[in-house]
Design a protein around this motif. Structure first.
Motif, mmCIF file in Angstrom:
data_model
loop_
_atom_site.group_PDB
_atom_site.id
_atom_site.type_symbol
_atom_site.label_atom_id
_atom_site.label_comp_id
_atom_site.label_asym_id
_atom_site.label_seq_id
_atom_site.Cartn_x
_atom_site.Cartn_y
_atom_site.Cartn_z
ATOM 1 N N ILE A 1 0.843 -1.195 0.000
ATOM 2 C CA ILE A 1 0.000 0.000 0.000
ATOM 3 C C ILE A 1 0.878 1.244 0.000
ATOM 4 O O ILE A 1 1.814 1.349 0.791
ATOM 5 N N GLU A 2 0.597 2.158 -0.890
ATOM 6 C CA GLU A 2 1.284 3.455 -0.944
ATOM 7 C C GLU A 2 0.220 4.545 -0.906
ATOM 8 O O GLU A 2 -0.626 4.633 -1.806
ATOM 9 N N LEU A 3 0.250 5.381 0.130
ATOM 10 C CA LEU A 3 -0.691 6.506 0.225
ATOM 11 C C LEU A 3 0.004 7.741 -0.325
ATOM 12 O O LEU A 3 0.752 8.424 0.372
ATOM 13 N N THR A 4 -0.202 7.997 -1.609
ATOM 14 C CA THR A 4 0.499 9.087 -2.283
ATOM 15 C C THR A 4 -0.302 10.386 -2.299
ATOM 16 O O THR A 4 0.157 11.379 -2.846
ATOM 17 N N ASP A 5 -1.510 10.361 -1.715
ATOM 18 C CA ASP A 5 -2.348 11.556 -1.686
ATOM 19 C C ASP A 5 -2.985 11.662 -0.312
ATOM 20 O O ASP A 5 -2.667 10.896 0.602
ATOM 21 N N THR A 6 -3.876 12.620 -0.152
ATOM 22 C CA THR A 6 -4.573 12.815 1.124
ATOM 23 C C THR A 6 -6.062 12.503 0.996
ATOM 24 O O THR A 6 -6.875 12.970 1.788
ATOM 25 N N PHE A 7 -6.414 11.676 0.000
ATOM 26 C CA PHE A 7 -7.823 11.304 -0.190
ATOM 27 C C PHE A 7 -8.200 10.153 0.740
ATOM 28 O O PHE A 7 -7.361 9.444 1.273
ATOM 29 N N LEU A 8 -9.509 9.962 0.888
ATOM 30 C CA LEU A 8 -10.017 8.812 1.618
ATOM 31 C C LEU A 8 -9.865 7.553 0.764
ATOM 32 O O LEU A 8 -10.131 7.569 -0.439
ATOM 33 N N HIS A 9 -9.434 6.472 1.412
ATOM 34 C CA HIS A 9 -9.313 5.188 0.720
ATOM 35 C C HIS A 9 -9.990 4.107 1.556
ATOM 36 O O HIS A 9 -9.932 4.127 2.798
ATOM 37 N N HIS A 10 -10.612 3.175 0.848
ATOM 38 C CA HIS A 10 -11.336 2.097 1.511
ATOM 39 C C HIS A 10 -10.443 0.861 1.630
ATOM 40 O O HIS A 10 -9.892 0.385 0.636
#
Length: 531
Positions: A242-251
């Motif tokens: 998992i790579e969180l490259t933004d600040t959006f919501l992810h499920h």
């Protein structure tokens, strides 16, 4: 194949079937009579209790429904049970037996207890997981009172505490499979359908080993560690971390299941926050400049009088080197005590340790040296081998390492209490039991002879050696000799004269009944008289 292995399977049978599968039955008390007689004869022929025997295709053929053994409690068993395995004959890979259609009822879905969050940008051994309790609802599991998991970790990784039960059973079992989805895209997961014995220590990579070693529950990693050889993480379940490259919501969706297709799922939302990134206190427990052991390569630790080598693929994640040296006051120590990390950092392959003595060693001691690893009361011992001016040994764990001279022979108890003269009467006994003791706990060779012939003593539980009286000890007077040798060749030899004759337990004397009736006013005198 059959084997008798102390502190392992005890007595076990392996059967090859014509369909390409193999079954194993362990911790047996006895084989069926014909096989038991054959094995006993081979033990006397080889003069060894521990034994391994292969058979040709025409020896001891068996059929479905045939009696082959009594189940029991031999070897490393801690209670009576049958150890049963199904294997692929060609590879000897152990297969999940529940995949073979046994009449086994299970309509109970697995349970999820906790969710753990890790930062995969640093070593899993250099952090403490953040734990979230979960709750079961009608629509699945949730993290209560946490609609969104806010994190400052760009590369989050997850583990779960989970267990499975079958219908009508309270026993908690491991789960069969787990998958993790990010925005409905499969990212990672594992499946426990088969494993080789030489891969069984990979459980140390599949869980947060340090957390469990220090008293925590089993947290199963949903994604592999950097040094994991991907035995239970198949490629089709591991397309990426998992790579969180933004600040959006992810499920995030986690699904776990058993062999019978019972499923449970945990759903939650996750979002990366820049403001939380600088607040993370879990950026590593050790200085970044400290030397490291790196996975997937050979690693060395070198000091003036202590060296250690980790072979390739010996560790699962980066380990910070932690070393302490302590001088020893023991009169039989020939080196300082060297601590390299501790056993909470797991090893997949043996650590090669080299120690340089810190004193002049007398010539008589040089072949009597042992290298000891200890930690929190757990000990392992190797005979120290010379390599130039250094002493070497191999160990399966980190810990405290030190070299000692072992100059003391083992001890052994008498087989019974001596009677008149020098003969021990064992007529009332059904067996002889010895429990040899050694100052380092290293007894490795036990031999008993009756009238000059090897006598079979069983040795299932390690320290205790037992002979059950049989036709090998006919009635009469016999000489019993026992020899015990420790790891470095210190030997004790003792002999006794024993007597074995038919024995009839003495009959118990009948109790005399009290006479007369108790009279009023004379109770004390009457009781005294009856006594």
């Amino acid at each position: 194949h059959i084997g008798i292995r102390p502190q392992s399977w005890g007595r076990y049978i392996i059967i090859n079937h014509p369909n390409g599968y193999t079954t194993l039955y362990g911790h047996l008390n006895d084989f069926f009579p014909e096989l038991e007689t054959f094995v006993r004869a081979e033990q006397y022929k080889q003069e060894s209790w521990a034994i391994e025997l292969d058979f040709t295709d025409d020896q001891f053929k068996v059929e479905k429904g045939q009696f082959i053994a009594y189940s029991g409690n031999t070897g490393g068993s801690q209670g009576p049970h049958l150890h049963f395995e199904l294997r692929e004959t060609k590879t000897q890979k152990c297969l999940n037996p529940l995949l073979f259609g046994f009449a086994y009822e299970d309509d109970v879905p697995p349970n999820i207890v906790k969710l753990a969050l890790f930062d995969r940008s640093i070593s899993s051994y250099d952090q403490f997981p953040k734990i979230f309790p979960v709750k079961s609802t009608d629509s699945g599991y949730i993290i209560p009172k946490l609609p969104v998991l806010l994190t400052g970790i760009r590369r989050p990784a997850f583990a779960i505490q989970a267990y499975d039960r079958s219908t009508g059973s309270k026993n908690p079992n491991g789960i069969f499979s787990a998958k993790l989805f990010l925005d409905d895209v499969l990212k990672t997961g594992f499946i426990l359908d088969s494993i080789n014995y030489d891969e069984s220590t990979l459980i140390h990579a599949q869980i947060d080993y340090r957390y469990h070693y220090n008293g925590g529950a089993f947290l199963q990693n949903l994604s592999p560690l950097p040094g994991d050889p991907l035995v239970v993480y198949p490629a089709e379940l591991n397309e990426g971390q998992i790579e969180l490259t933004d600040t959006f919501l992810h499920h995030v969706r986690i699904e776990i299941g058993d062999v019978y297709h019972n499923r449970s799922r945990l759903d939650f939302m996750i979002r990366y926050s820049d403001s939380l990134a600088n607040m993370i206190s879990n950026k590593g427990s050790y200085p970044t400049y400290a030397p490291k052991f790196i996975p997937n390569q050979v690693n060395h630790f070198i000091s003036t009088d202590f060296e250690a080598t980790l072979p390739d693929h010996a560790i699962f994640d980066t380990i910070t080197q932690v070393y302490f040296k302590t001088r020893s006051a023991s009169p039989f120590s020939v080196s300082a005590a060297h601590q390299l990390n501790d056993p909470s950092w797991p090893l997949e392959k043996d650590l090669v340790v080299r120690i340089k003595p810190d004193k002049e060693i007398p010539e008589a001691w040089k072949n009597k040296l042992v290298m000891q690893r200890n930690y929190r009361g757990s000990y392992s011992l190797r005979k120290a081998r010379w390599d130039g001016d250094w002493l070497t040994g191999q160990f399966g764990d980190f810990g405290i390492f030190q070299v000692f001279a072992d100059l003391v022979a083992p001890e052994i108890n008498d087989p019974g209490k001596p009677g008149k003269g020098d003969t021990i009467d064992l007529s009332p006994a059904t067996r002889i039991m010895f429990q040899p003791r050694d100052n380092f706990g290293s007894t490795i060779n036990f031999r008993a002879e009756l009238d000059g012939q090897w006598l079979r003593f069983t040795n299932d539980k390690g320290r205790t050696w037992i002979y059950e009286f049989d036709e090998r000890c006919p009635y009469g007077i016999h000489e019993l000799k026992v020899k015990v040798e420790d790891l470095v060749g210190n030997v004790i030899e003792r002999s006794w004269w024993i007597r074995k004759y038919p024995y009839t337990p003495p009959k118990k004397k009948a109790k005399k009944k009290a006479s007369g009736k108790k009279q009023a006013g004379s109770g004390k005198k009457k009781i005294k008289k009856d006594k």
